[in-house]
Scaffold this motif. Structure first.
Motif, PDB file in Angstrom:
ATOM      1  N   THR A  99     -55.458 -85.168 -79.973  1.00  0.00           N
ATOM      2  CA  THR A  99     -54.392 -85.851 -80.725  1.00  0.00           C
ATOM      3  C   THR A  99     -53.036 -85.808 -80.039  1.00  0.00           C
ATOM      4  N   SER A 100     -53.020 -85.371 -78.781  1.00  0.00           N
ATOM      5  CA  SER A 100     -51.727 -85.268 -78.089  1.00  0.00           C
ATOM      6  C   SER A 100     -51.685 -86.098 -76.819  1.00  0.00           C
ATOM      7  N   GLY A 101     -52.372 -87.233 -76.846  1.00  0.00           N
ATOM      8  CA  GLY A 101     -52.300 -88.153 -75.712  1.00  0.00           C
ATOM      9  C   GLY A 101     -53.407 -88.025 -74.695  1.00  0.00           C
ATOM     10  N   VAL A 102     -54.261 -87.008 -74.817  1.00  0.00           N
ATOM     11  CA  VAL A 102     -55.355 -86.816 -73.855  1.00  0.00           C
ATOM     12  C   VAL A 102     -56.692 -86.960 -74.582  1.00  0.00           C
ATOM     13  N   ALA A 103     -57.453 -87.977 -74.174  1.00  0.00           N
ATOM     14  CA  ALA A 103     -58.763 -88.212 -74.777  1.00  0.00           C
ATOM     15  C   ALA A 103     -59.890 -87.954 -73.786  1.00  0.00           C
ATOM     16  N   SER A 104     -59.592 -87.303 -72.683  1.00  0.00           N
ATOM     17  CA  SER A 104     -60.573 -87.076 -71.623  1.00  0.00           C
ATOM     18  C   SER A 104     -61.725 -86.197 -72.094  1.00  0.00           C
ATOM     19  N   VAL A 105     -62.884 -86.429 -71.485  1.00  0.00           N
ATOM     20  CA  VAL A 105     -64.057 -85.596 -71.748  1.00  0.00           C
ATOM     21  C   VAL A 105     -64.618 -85.106 -70.409  1.00  0.00           C
ATOM     22  N   LYS A 106     -65.391 -84.029 -70.462  1.00  0.00           N
ATOM     23  CA  LYS A 106     -66.004 -83.469 -69.258  1.00  0.00           C
ATOM     24  C   LYS A 106     -67.501 -83.309 -69.508  1.00  0.00           C
ATOM     25  N   ILE A 107     -68.293 -83.846 -68.581  1.00  0.00           N
ATOM     26  CA  ILE A 107     -69.735 -83.632 -68.609  1.00  0.00           C
ATOM     27  C   ILE A 107     -70.008 -82.351 -67.844  1.00  0.00           C
ATOM     28  N   LEU A 108     -70.648 -81.392 -68.476  1.00  0.00           N
ATOM     29  CA  LEU A 108     -70.750 -80.053 -67.910  1.00  0.00           C
ATOM     30  C   LEU A 108     -71.728 -79.972 -66.740  1.00  0.00           C
ATOM     31  N   SER A 109     -72.822 -80.642 -66.804  1.00  0.00           N
ATOM     32  CA  SER A 109     -73.802 -80.624 -65.716  1.00  0.00           C
ATOM     33  C   SER A 109     -74.370 -82.031 -65.567  1.00  0.00           C
ATOM     34  N   VAL A 110     -73.828 -82.754 -64.615  1.00  0.00           N
ATOM     35  CA  VAL A 110     -74.170 -84.162 -64.463  1.00  0.00           C
ATOM     36  C   VAL A 110     -75.605 -84.323 -63.966  1.00  0.00           C
ATOM     37  N   GLN A 111     -76.333 -85.246 -64.591  1.00  0.00           N
ATOM     38  CA  GLN A 111     -77.682 -85.600 -64.175  1.00  0.00           C
ATOM     39  C   GLN A 111     -77.695 -87.067 -63.729  1.00  0.00           C
ATOM     40  N   PRO A 112     -78.669 -87.452 -62.871  1.00  0.00           N
ATOM     41  CA  PRO A 112     -78.724 -88.857 -62.436  1.00  0.00           C
ATOM     42  C   PRO A 112     -78.767 -89.838 -63.594  1.00  0.00           C
ATOM     43  N   SER A 113     -79.381 -89.434 -64.716  1.00  0.00           N
ATOM     44  CA  SER A 113     -79.468 -90.326 -65.878  1.00  0.00           C
ATOM     45  C   SER A 113     -78.124 -90.521 -66.563  1.00  0.00           C
ATOM     46  N   ASP A 114     -77.091 -89.746 -66.193  1.00  0.00           N
ATOM     47  CA  ASP A 114     -75.768 -89.896 -66.808  1.00  0.00           C
ATOM     48  C   ASP A 114     -74.959 -91.016 -66.170  1.00  0.00           C
ATOM     49  N   ALA A 115     -75.408 -91.547 -65.046  1.00  0.00           N
ATOM     50  CA  ALA A 115     -74.672 -92.610 -64.368  1.00  0.00           C
ATOM     51  C   ALA A 115     -74.588 -93.838 -65.267  1.00  0.00           C
ATOM     52  N   GLY A 116     -73.472 -94.536 -65.197  1.00  0.00           N
ATOM     53  CA  GLY A 116     -73.302 -95.748 -65.989  1.00  0.00           C
ATOM     54  C   GLY A 116     -71.862 -95.954 -66.420  1.00  0.00           C
ATOM     55  N   LEU A 117     -71.686 -96.775 -67.431  1.00  0.00           N
ATOM     56  CA  LEU A 117     -70.358 -97.152 -67.915  1.00  0.00           C
ATOM     57  C   LEU A 117     -70.006 -96.378 -69.175  1.00  0.00           C
ATOM     58  N   TYR A 118     -68.817 -95.784 -69.188  1.00  0.00           N
ATOM     59  CA  TYR A 118     -68.298 -95.058 -70.349  1.00  0.00           C
ATOM     60  C   TYR A 118     -67.037 -95.765 -70.851  1.00  0.00           C
ATOM     61  N   ILE A 119     -66.938 -95.897 -72.158  1.00  0.00           N
ATOM     62  CA  ILE A 119     -65.814 -96.605 -72.778  1.00  0.00           C
ATOM     63  C   ILE A 119     -65.039 -95.632 -73.648  1.00  0.00           C
ATOM     64  N   CYS A 120     -63.749 -95.513 -73.366  1.00  0.00           N
ATOM     65  CA  CYS A 120     -62.841 -94.710 -74.174  1.00  0.00           C
ATOM     66  C   CYS A 120     -62.069 -95.662 -75.086  1.00  0.00           C
ATOM     67  N   ASP A 121     -62.258 -95.518 -76.388  1.00  0.00           N
ATOM     68  CA  ASP A 121     -61.690 -96.460 -77.372  1.00  0.00           C
ATOM     69  C   ASP A 121     -60.755 -95.698 -78.313  1.00  0.00           C
ATOM     70  N   VAL A 122     -59.475 -96.043 -78.265  1.00  0.00           N
ATOM     71  CA  VAL A 122     -58.458 -95.422 -79.121  1.00  0.00           C
ATOM     72  C   VAL A 122     -57.988 -96.450 -80.145  1.00  0.00           C
TER      73      VAL A 122
END
Length: 276
Positions: A99-122
């Motif tokens: 709620t303070s201007g940062v909407a970032s997320v972190k994937i803890l252990s990336v797998q090949p199946s995680d590749a693709g498009l991510y949409i951040c919607d505010v």
């Protein structure tokens, strides 16, 4: 006129190829993220609106090749945090609550199946000008998997065969190279056609000189893996060709011998009849 042109320019998005940061209105993201398989990856997203009553944040994901409108919800925040499916165990908010201007997320252990498009919607109903979306393309870097080596074609003397080599995984796309065992006599360059992108090696006009072990290596910036071609088939094919030639010669010799004996026998019988 100057103020009109300025307002049009500032309302336009900043495209990824102009500097790696994509923005739509008040939402700014890093458009391209690269992460090695097994490491963590941060999907950066920030906004300028003030979070008030009704403020929501949503992250959605679309697999490679899927259009953005088919993206499925991963995270939803509207005063409480909701994770969808199993993402909660693998993903975390960089700022919680967001709620303070940062909407970032972190994937803890990336797998090949995680590749693709991510949409951040505010979305902020009290400030529609501060609402918007940002698109992040995640590329997961993967070393080449052990390639599969195969041989196609009839392996007889004088024929052409093709050795193929292909890794099922590897980002960036692997480069393939073929080699023979140490000490093997070099083959004529005109008898080999190698494609490092597809992993194929064509051998033309086979002779006994082609016998040996052929090794294919798949490599990219993250590592390499290797496999051996089915050289036994090449060796066997060449030897089979020689064997068939020998058999043919032997068959001709036997046939001629039989014919000679038959004629000799007939000649003897004629002489005996004449004597009688």
């Amino acid at each position: 006129m100057f103020q009109l042109l300025l307002s049009i320019y500032t309302a336009c998005p900043v495209y990824p190829w102009l500097g790696g940061v994509w923005s739509w209105e008040a939402v700014v993201v890093k458009s391209s993220v690269f992460a090695r398989s097994g490491s963590s990856a941060e999907l950066s997203c920030s906004y300028s609106t003030h979070a008030a009553q009704g403020f929501t944040l949503e992250w959605r994901y679309a697999a490679p090749g899927s259009p953005a409108f088919q993206a499925k919800r991963v995270l939803y925040y509207n005063g409480h945090l909701y994770w969808v499916d199993s993402w909660e165990s693998r993903m975390a908010l960089v700022q919680n609550p967001p709620t303070s201007g940062v909407a970032s997320v972190k994937i803890l252990s990336v797998q090949p199946s995680d590749a693709g498009l991510y949409i951040c919607d505010v979305t902020n109903p009290n400030d529609w000008s501060g609402s918007g979306q940002g698109l992040v393309n995640l590329t997961v870097l993967v070393p080449p998997s052990v390639p599969d080596c195969q041989l196609s074609g009839s392996t007889y003397m004088g024929n052409d065969v093709t050795l193929t080599c292909k890794s099922s995984q590897g980002v960036p796309a692997p480069i393939y190279s073929w080699s023979r065992e140490k000490g093997a006599a070099p083959l004529p360059p005109t008898s080999m056609v190698e494609d490092q992108r597809s992993g194929s090696l064509m051998l033309t006009n086979l002779t006994a000189a082609f016998t040996g072990t052929y090794t294919c290596r798949a490599s990219n910036d993250l590592g390499e893996a290797a496999c051996n071609g089915d050289t036994a088939a090449v060796v066997g094919g060449v030897l089979m060709g020689v064997f068939l030639v020998v058999l043919l010669i032997m068959a001709v010799v036997i046939y001629l011998c039989c014919c000679y004996r038959k004629r000799a026998h007939q000649h003897t019988e004629k002489n005996e009849l004449r004597w009688v």
